[in-house]
Design a protein around this motif. Structure first.
Motif, mmCIF file in Angstrom:
data_model
loop_
_atom_site.group_PDB
_atom_site.id
_atom_site.type_symbol
_atom_site.label_atom_id
_atom_site.label_comp_id
_atom_site.label_asym_id
_atom_site.label_seq_id
_atom_site.Cartn_x
_atom_site.Cartn_y
_atom_site.Cartn_z
ATOM 1 N N ARG A 95 12.229 -1.248 -14.462
ATOM 2 C CA ARG A 95 11.811 -2.235 -13.528
ATOM 3 C C ARG A 95 11.340 -1.353 -12.130
ATOM 4 N NH1 ARG A 95 17.801 -5.038 -14.086
ATOM 5 N NH2 ARG A 95 17.644 -5.983 -15.885
ATOM 6 N N ALA A 96 11.761 -0.195 -11.916
ATOM 7 C CA ALA A 96 11.267 0.673 -10.712
ATOM 8 C C ALA A 96 9.661 0.947 -11.181
ATOM 9 C CB ALA A 96 11.959 1.919 -10.496
ATOM 10 N N ARG A 97 9.722 1.411 -12.458
ATOM 11 C CA ARG A 97 8.047 1.706 -12.927
ATOM 12 C C ARG A 97 7.265 0.669 -12.678
ATOM 13 N NH1 ARG A 97 7.077 2.644 -19.095
ATOM 14 N NH2 ARG A 97 4.707 2.715 -19.346
ATOM 15 N N TYR A 98 7.753 -0.628 -13.390
ATOM 16 C CA TYR A 98 6.756 -1.888 -13.335
ATOM 17 C C TYR A 98 6.587 -2.107 -12.134
ATOM 18 C CZ TYR A 98 7.750 -2.030 -18.484
ATOM 19 O OH TYR A 98 7.893 -1.843 -19.911
ATOM 20 N N LEU A 99 7.325 -2.228 -10.856
ATOM 21 C CA LEU A 99 7.377 -2.549 -9.649
ATOM 22 C C LEU A 99 6.180 -1.655 -9.127
ATOM 23 C CD1 LEU A 99 8.084 -4.254 -7.166
ATOM 24 C CD2 LEU A 99 9.829 -2.626 -6.827
ATOM 25 N N HIS A 100 6.379 -0.267 -9.343
ATOM 26 C CA HIS A 100 5.465 0.390 -8.508
ATOM 27 C C HIS A 100 3.944 0.117 -9.436
ATOM 28 C CE1 HIS A 100 3.345 4.732 -8.754
ATOM 29 N NE2 HIS A 100 3.669 4.653 -7.328
ATOM 30 N N GLU A 101 3.749 0.079 -10.728
ATOM 31 C CA GLU A 101 2.580 -0.183 -11.343
ATOM 32 C C GLU A 101 2.024 -1.596 -10.716
ATOM 33 O OE1 GLU A 101 2.414 0.174 -15.488
ATOM 34 O OE2 GLU A 101 3.611 1.863 -15.521
ATOM 35 N N HIS A 145 0.761 -1.223 -0.154
ATOM 36 C CA HIS A 145 0.096 0.227 -0.016
ATOM 37 C C HIS A 145 0.799 1.369 -0.097
ATOM 38 C CE1 HIS A 145 -2.983 -3.056 1.586
ATOM 39 N NE2 HIS A 145 -3.787 -2.097 0.969
ATOM 40 N N ASP A 146 1.944 1.370 0.753
ATOM 41 C CA ASP A 146 2.850 2.296 0.813
ATOM 42 C C ASP A 146 3.490 2.519 -0.654
ATOM 43 O OD1 ASP A 146 2.562 2.779 3.514
ATOM 44 O OD2 ASP A 146 4.014 1.308 3.990
ATOM 45 N N LEU A 147 3.774 1.632 -1.218
ATOM 46 C CA LEU A 147 4.449 1.756 -2.182
ATOM 47 C C LEU A 147 3.570 2.284 -3.593
ATOM 48 C CD1 LEU A 147 7.173 1.574 -4.147
ATOM 49 C CD2 LEU A 147 6.418 -1.063 -4.909
ATOM 50 N N ALA A 148 2.382 1.738 -3.650
ATOM 51 C CA ALA A 148 1.223 2.005 -4.371
ATOM 52 C C ALA A 148 1.012 3.463 -4.327
ATOM 53 C CB ALA A 148 0.043 1.103 -4.390
ATOM 54 N N ALA A 149 1.013 3.830 -3.190
ATOM 55 C CA ALA A 149 0.979 5.470 -2.775
ATOM 56 C C ALA A 149 1.607 6.497 -3.013
ATOM 57 C CB ALA A 149 0.271 5.739 -1.314
ATOM 58 N N VAL A 158 -2.063 -4.384 -7.408
ATOM 59 C CA VAL A 158 -2.213 -5.380 -6.196
ATOM 60 C C VAL A 158 -3.196 -4.457 -5.158
ATOM 61 C CG1 VAL A 158 -1.537 -6.527 -4.068
ATOM 62 C CG2 VAL A 158 -0.348 -6.722 -6.316
ATOM 63 N N VAL A 159 -3.151 -3.479 -4.957
ATOM 64 C CA VAL A 159 -3.838 -2.592 -4.295
ATOM 65 C C VAL A 159 -5.308 -2.329 -4.809
ATOM 66 C CG1 VAL A 159 -4.340 -0.296 -2.925
ATOM 67 C CG2 VAL A 159 -2.290 -1.531 -3.080
ATOM 68 N N ALA A 160 -5.326 -2.079 -6.323
ATOM 69 C CA ALA A 160 -6.625 -1.630 -6.812
ATOM 70 C C ALA A 160 -7.442 -2.933 -7.134
ATOM 71 C CB ALA A 160 -6.390 -0.861 -8.146
ATOM 72 N N ASP A 161 -6.742 -4.059 -7.689
ATOM 73 C CA ASP A 161 -7.439 -5.339 -8.254
ATOM 74 C C ASP A 161 -7.481 -6.272 -7.247
ATOM 75 O OD1 ASP A 161 -7.624 -3.887 -10.615
ATOM 76 O OD2 ASP A 161 -5.824 -4.753 -11.459
ATOM 77 N N TYR A 162 -6.732 -6.386 -6.065
ATOM 78 C CA TYR A 162 -6.759 -7.687 -5.207
ATOM 79 C C TYR A 162 -6.827 -7.146 -3.668
ATOM 80 C CZ TYR A 162 -4.789 -10.114 -9.459
ATOM 81 O OH TYR A 162 -4.599 -10.571 -10.631
ATOM 82 N N ASP A 163 -7.308 -5.935 -3.664
ATOM 83 C CA ASP A 163 -7.439 -5.382 -2.264
ATOM 84 C C ASP A 163 -6.077 -5.509 -1.474
ATOM 85 O OD1 ASP A 163 -9.032 -4.067 -0.250
ATOM 86 O OD2 ASP A 163 -9.780 -6.010 0.543
ATOM 87 N N GLY A 164 -5.058 -5.350 -2.074
ATOM 88 C CA GLY A 164 -3.716 -5.438 -1.405
ATOM 89 C C GLY A 164 -3.350 -6.812 -0.913
ATOM 90 N N ARG A 165 -3.658 -7.794 -1.538
ATOM 91 C CA ARG A 165 -3.451 -9.289 -1.219
ATOM 92 C C ARG A 165 -3.032 -9.756 -2.447
ATOM 93 N NH1 ARG A 165 -5.023 -11.852 3.410
ATOM 94 N NH2 ARG A 165 -5.007 -14.002 2.213
#
Length: 305
Positions: A97-103, A73-77, A108-115
């Protein structure tokens, strides 16, 4: 190669081979922080960082990254520019790689509720996560991956059991050898074997290789192995210059070409002047890392948010 053919490459007592390796690994192995967690986020971070980067450099960056963004959640924000700047500042390779990791974190947060999804197939739906990384996360976070087959594992199988230099043969042999439901410890163990005992120049006795009594190469003294691709030099490369652009823009927010150029290369000008820099910025713009605009007769660049 069929499963039966894969079995033919291996010693008759496969259980002894398996037990020897796992015991060797569990008795003594390199202590990396990502080996002490089953948190899928932390493992994904470590896997992306480890791509073509020395593990000792990854260790320091990994801890700092998680101190800064401790959860998905921290990384997504986070600001993508901040993530890319961190990547560049720690020389972790391609900024994409940094860009893709952030995306991926945003997904994960938007589509999988963080799981995190748990299967290799589902994990490949995440941005920038290919088959190898998906399988590694599934293995080390959820213990439900397939046998990892990287350069080190290929070298081990080729030397120890004379597995043919063929991707399908390596996949079949590795899959047959891995105990069912043991992907976490097995994949860590066989990669450790390739990393500390069966390197390009092997150290069989010094590292106490557990497969010496089973190994064709140890018996014959022939330690040839499949060719290992060499990485192009980072120093002076276009990749290095891209990193300098990102580092400069992360420090100064925005810069004109005349301001940015000397920060990217000391010999800025002529054939490596404004047109060359425009091309470099165009690549970064295509990657979604940099925004370029014309303002008051000058070209100005900045990191994207």
């Amino acid at each position: 190669m069929s499963e039966a053919e894969a079995a033919d490459c291996l010693p008759e007592d496969v259980d002894a081979v398996r037990n020897a390796l796992v015991t060797w690994y569990e008795d003594d192995h390199r202590d990396f922080p990502w080996r002490n967690t089953d948190d899928a986020y932390e493992i994904l971070v470590s896997e992306v960082m480890s791509q073509q980067t020395q593990l000792e450099r990854v260790r320091e960056a990994f801890n700092e990254f998680l101190n800064k963004w401790p959860t998905v959640h921290d990384l997504a924000a986070a600001s993508r520019g901040d993530v890319v700047a961190f990547w560049t500042g720690h020389s972790l390779g391609y900024n994409n790689r940094a860009r893709y990791l952030h995306e991926a974190a945003e997904q994960v947060v938007a589509d999988y509720d963080g799981r995190f999804p748990e299967s290799p197939a589902e994990l490949q739906e995440l941005m920038g996560v290919g088959p190898y990384t998906a399988n590694a996360v599934a293995s080390f976070a959820f213990n439900n991956g397939n046998a990892v087959v990287d350069t080190n594992v290929k070298r081990v199988l080729y030397r120890a059991f004379s597995v043919p230099d063929d991707d399908a043969a390596f996949e079949d042999a590795a899959g047959f050898l891995m105990p069912d439901g043991e992907s976490r410890v097995w994949n860590n163990a066989i990669m450790e074997l390739g990393g500390v005992a069966c390197e390009k120049v092997p150290s069989c006795d010094e590292a106490g290789c557990p497969w010496r009594e089973h190994c064709d190469a140890y018996e014959s003294g022939d330690f040839t192995a499949p060719d290992v691709p060499t990485q192009p030099s980072f120093e002076g490369s276009r990749r290095q210059k891209r990193g300098r652009v990102v580092a400069a823009l992360s420090e100064y927010d925005e810069l004109s070409l005349s301001q940015l150029g000397p920060k990217v290369r000391v010999d800025y000008g002529g054939d490596t002047g404004a047109e060359w820099l425009r091309g470099l910025l165009a690549d970064l713009e295509d990657d979604g890392l940099v925004a370029v605009e014309e303002r008051g007769g000058e070209t100005v660049a900045r990191l994207r948010d």
